[in-house]
Write a protein that holds these residues in place. Sequence first.
Motif, PDB file in Angstrom:
ATOM      1  N   ILE A 130       6.780 -17.087 -50.116  1.00  0.00           N
ATOM      2  CA  ILE A 130       6.096 -18.055 -49.244  1.00  0.00           C
ATOM      3  C   ILE A 130       4.708 -18.359 -49.790  1.00  0.00           C
ATOM      4  CG2 ILE A 130       5.102 -18.373 -46.941  1.00  0.00           C
ATOM      5  CD1 ILE A 130       7.545 -16.756 -45.869  1.00  0.00           C
ATOM      6  N   ARG A 131       4.006 -17.323 -50.268  1.00  0.00           N
ATOM      7  CA  ARG A 131       2.681 -17.533 -50.876  1.00  0.00           C
ATOM      8  C   ARG A 131       2.788 -18.471 -52.074  1.00  0.00           C
ATOM      9  NH1 ARG A 131       0.183 -14.441 -55.069  1.00  0.00           N
ATOM     10  NH2 ARG A 131      -2.042 -14.874 -55.149  1.00  0.00           N
ATOM     11  N   HIS A 132       3.808 -18.260 -52.912  1.00  0.00           N
ATOM     12  CA  HIS A 132       3.989 -19.137 -54.073  1.00  0.00           C
ATOM     13  C   HIS A 132       4.371 -20.556 -53.645  1.00  0.00           C
ATOM     14  CE1 HIS A 132       3.372 -16.611 -57.568  1.00  0.00           C
ATOM     15  NE2 HIS A 132       3.907 -15.621 -56.879  1.00  0.00           N
ATOM     16  N   LEU A 133       5.132 -20.683 -52.571  1.00  0.00           N
ATOM     17  CA  LEU A 133       5.471 -22.002 -52.058  1.00  0.00           C
ATOM     18  C   LEU A 133       4.209 -22.757 -51.631  1.00  0.00           C
ATOM     19  CD1 LEU A 133       7.753 -23.975 -51.282  1.00  0.00           C
ATOM     20  CD2 LEU A 133       7.762 -22.894 -49.021  1.00  0.00           C
ATOM     21  N   VAL A 134       3.301 -22.063 -50.958  1.00  0.00           N
ATOM     22  CA  VAL A 134       2.018 -22.673 -50.572  1.00  0.00           C
ATOM     23  C   VAL A 134       1.215 -23.033 -51.813  1.00  0.00           C
ATOM     24  CG1 VAL A 134      -0.195 -22.201 -49.435  1.00  0.00           C
ATOM     25  CG2 VAL A 134       1.937 -21.554 -48.310  1.00  0.00           C
ATOM     26  N   MET A 135       1.201 -22.148 -52.795  1.00  0.00           N
ATOM     27  CA  MET A 135       0.448 -22.426 -54.019  1.00  0.00           C
ATOM     28  C   MET A 135       1.064 -23.582 -54.808  1.00  0.00           C
ATOM     29  SD  MET A 135      -0.560 -18.573 -55.203  1.00  0.00           S
ATOM     30  CE  MET A 135      -1.540 -19.059 -56.608  1.00  0.00           C
ATOM     31  N   ASP A 136       2.365 -23.782 -54.676  1.00  0.00           N
ATOM     32  CA  ASP A 136       3.019 -24.911 -55.347  1.00  0.00           C
ATOM     33  C   ASP A 136       2.568 -26.251 -54.794  1.00  0.00           C
ATOM     34  OD1 ASP A 136       4.396 -23.311 -57.080  1.00  0.00           O
ATOM     35  OD2 ASP A 136       6.286 -23.362 -55.950  1.00  0.00           O
ATOM     36  N   THR A 137       2.031 -26.254 -53.586  1.00  0.00           N
ATOM     37  CA  THR A 137       1.496 -27.497 -53.014  1.00  0.00           C
ATOM     38  C   THR A 137       0.089 -27.787 -53.528  1.00  0.00           C
ATOM     39  OG1 THR A 137       0.511 -26.449 -51.058  1.00  0.00           O
ATOM     40  CG2 THR A 137       2.829 -27.138 -50.895  1.00  0.00           C
ATOM     41  N   GLY A 138      -0.486 -26.831 -54.264  1.00  0.00           N
ATOM     42  CA  GLY A 138      -1.825 -27.014 -54.814  1.00  0.00           C
ATOM     43  C   GLY A 138      -2.890 -26.302 -54.003  1.00  0.00           C
ATOM     44  N   ALA A 139      -2.504 -25.601 -52.956  1.00  0.00           N
ATOM     45  CA  ALA A 139      -3.466 -24.894 -52.105  1.00  0.00           C
ATOM     46  C   ALA A 139      -3.526 -23.423 -52.499  1.00  0.00           C
ATOM     47  CB  ALA A 139      -3.049 -25.021 -50.642  1.00  0.00           C
ATOM     48  N   GLY A 140      -4.647 -22.789 -52.183  1.00  0.00           N
ATOM     49  CA  GLY A 140      -4.772 -21.356 -52.351  1.00  0.00           C
ATOM     50  C   GLY A 140      -5.123 -20.878 -53.739  1.00  0.00           C
TER      51      GLY A 140
ATOM     52  N   GLU B 184      -8.259 -21.117 -55.017  1.00  0.00           N
ATOM     53  CA  GLU B 184      -9.630 -20.626 -55.036  1.00  0.00           C
ATOM     54  C   GLU B 184      -9.578 -19.099 -55.001  1.00  0.00           C
ATOM     55  OE1 GLU B 184      -8.520 -22.529 -52.363  1.00  0.00           O
ATOM     56  OE2 GLU B 184      -8.976 -24.431 -53.339  1.00  0.00           O
ATOM     57  N   LEU B 185     -10.472 -18.448 -55.728  1.00  0.00           N
ATOM     58  CA  LEU B 185     -10.405 -17.001 -55.917  1.00  0.00           C
ATOM     59  C   LEU B 185     -10.393 -16.248 -54.588  1.00  0.00           C
ATOM     60  CD1 LEU B 185     -10.231 -14.753 -57.947  1.00  0.00           C
ATOM     61  CD2 LEU B 185     -12.712 -14.737 -58.086  1.00  0.00           C
ATOM     62  N   LYS B 186     -11.280 -16.608 -53.673  1.00  0.00           N
ATOM     63  CA  LYS B 186     -11.356 -15.902 -52.392  1.00  0.00           C
ATOM     64  C   LYS B 186     -10.071 -16.090 -51.583  1.00  0.00           C
ATOM     65  CE  LYS B 186     -14.248 -15.340 -48.318  1.00  0.00           C
ATOM     66  NZ  LYS B 186     -15.418 -15.806 -47.593  1.00  0.00           N
ATOM     67  N   ARG B 187      -9.583 -17.306 -51.536  1.00  0.00           N
ATOM     68  CA  ARG B 187      -8.365 -17.599 -50.781  1.00  0.00           C
ATOM     69  C   ARG B 187      -7.137 -16.979 -51.453  1.00  0.00           C
ATOM     70  NH1 ARG B 187      -7.950 -23.176 -47.715  1.00  0.00           N
ATOM     71  NH2 ARG B 187      -9.676 -22.179 -46.677  1.00  0.00           N
ATOM     72  N   ASN B 188      -7.143 -16.936 -52.781  1.00  0.00           N
ATOM     73  CA  ASN B 188      -6.041 -16.338 -53.521  1.00  0.00           C
ATOM     74  C   ASN B 188      -5.960 -14.839 -53.229  1.00  0.00           C
ATOM     75  OD1 ASN B 188      -4.390 -15.227 -55.646  1.00  0.00           O
ATOM     76  ND2 ASN B 188      -4.678 -17.139 -56.751  1.00  0.00           N
ATOM     77  N   ARG B 189      -7.097 -14.161 -53.269  1.00  0.00           N
ATOM     78  CA  ARG B 189      -7.123 -12.726 -52.965  1.00  0.00           C
ATOM     79  C   ARG B 189      -6.729 -12.465 -51.519  1.00  0.00           C
ATOM     80  NH1 ARG B 189     -12.588 -11.009 -56.188  1.00  0.00           N
ATOM     81  NH2 ARG B 189     -11.614 -10.963 -58.234  1.00  0.00           N
ATOM     82  N   MET B 190      -7.200 -13.303 -50.608  1.00  0.00           N
ATOM     83  CA  MET B 190      -6.860 -13.132 -49.197  1.00  0.00           C
ATOM     84  C   MET B 190      -5.353 -13.323 -48.986  1.00  0.00           C
ATOM     85  SD  MET B 190      -8.478 -15.026 -45.855  1.00  0.00           S
ATOM     86  CE  MET B 190      -7.794 -16.607 -46.288  1.00  0.00           C
ATOM     87  N   GLY B 191      -4.771 -14.316 -49.655  1.00  0.00           N
ATOM     88  CA  GLY B 191      -3.332 -14.543 -49.543  1.00  0.00           C
ATOM     89  C   GLY B 191      -2.520 -13.395 -50.106  1.00  0.00           C
TER      90      GLY B 191
END
Length: 136
Positions: free
Chosen positions: A95-105, A107-114
């Motif tokens: 699911i995290r990768h699906l969100v990242m495939d949309t171009g979101a997440g 940013e370093l802080k948001r990536n670590r939080m996810g």
Amino acid sequence: MASRNPARPLSPHLQIYKWGPHMLVSILHRATGSGMATVGSLLLVWWLAAIASGEQAYATFVDVFTTDTGGLNILGYVIGIGLTWSLLQHMMTGIRHLVMDTGAGFELKRNRMGARATILASTLLTVAFWLYMGMK
């Protein structure tokens, strides 16, 4: 033929990268996928062989994962909880990768939080699932 030039730059390695939760989640995603495929396949083959071999072999298979009272024994709990957590961790990372495939997440802080959220969510969902199964 390639020459061996000591001045040639080397590609980055683990000593250069700073360890982070996103790296852990990436490794866990691969490990959980491989683990589920391996353990799941072995259990499926064992189960099918036990069914094909007759009542005694199937009873042995069931005894490994249950106790006389119908509950799970320690081996059953370890395998069951491990496979449940693996499935949920793999799904949360997907699911995290699906969100990242949309171009979101990205940013370093948001990536670590996810990345941290996938581990927390899979652990909480595993605990909730097994608490629910224990109530039945």
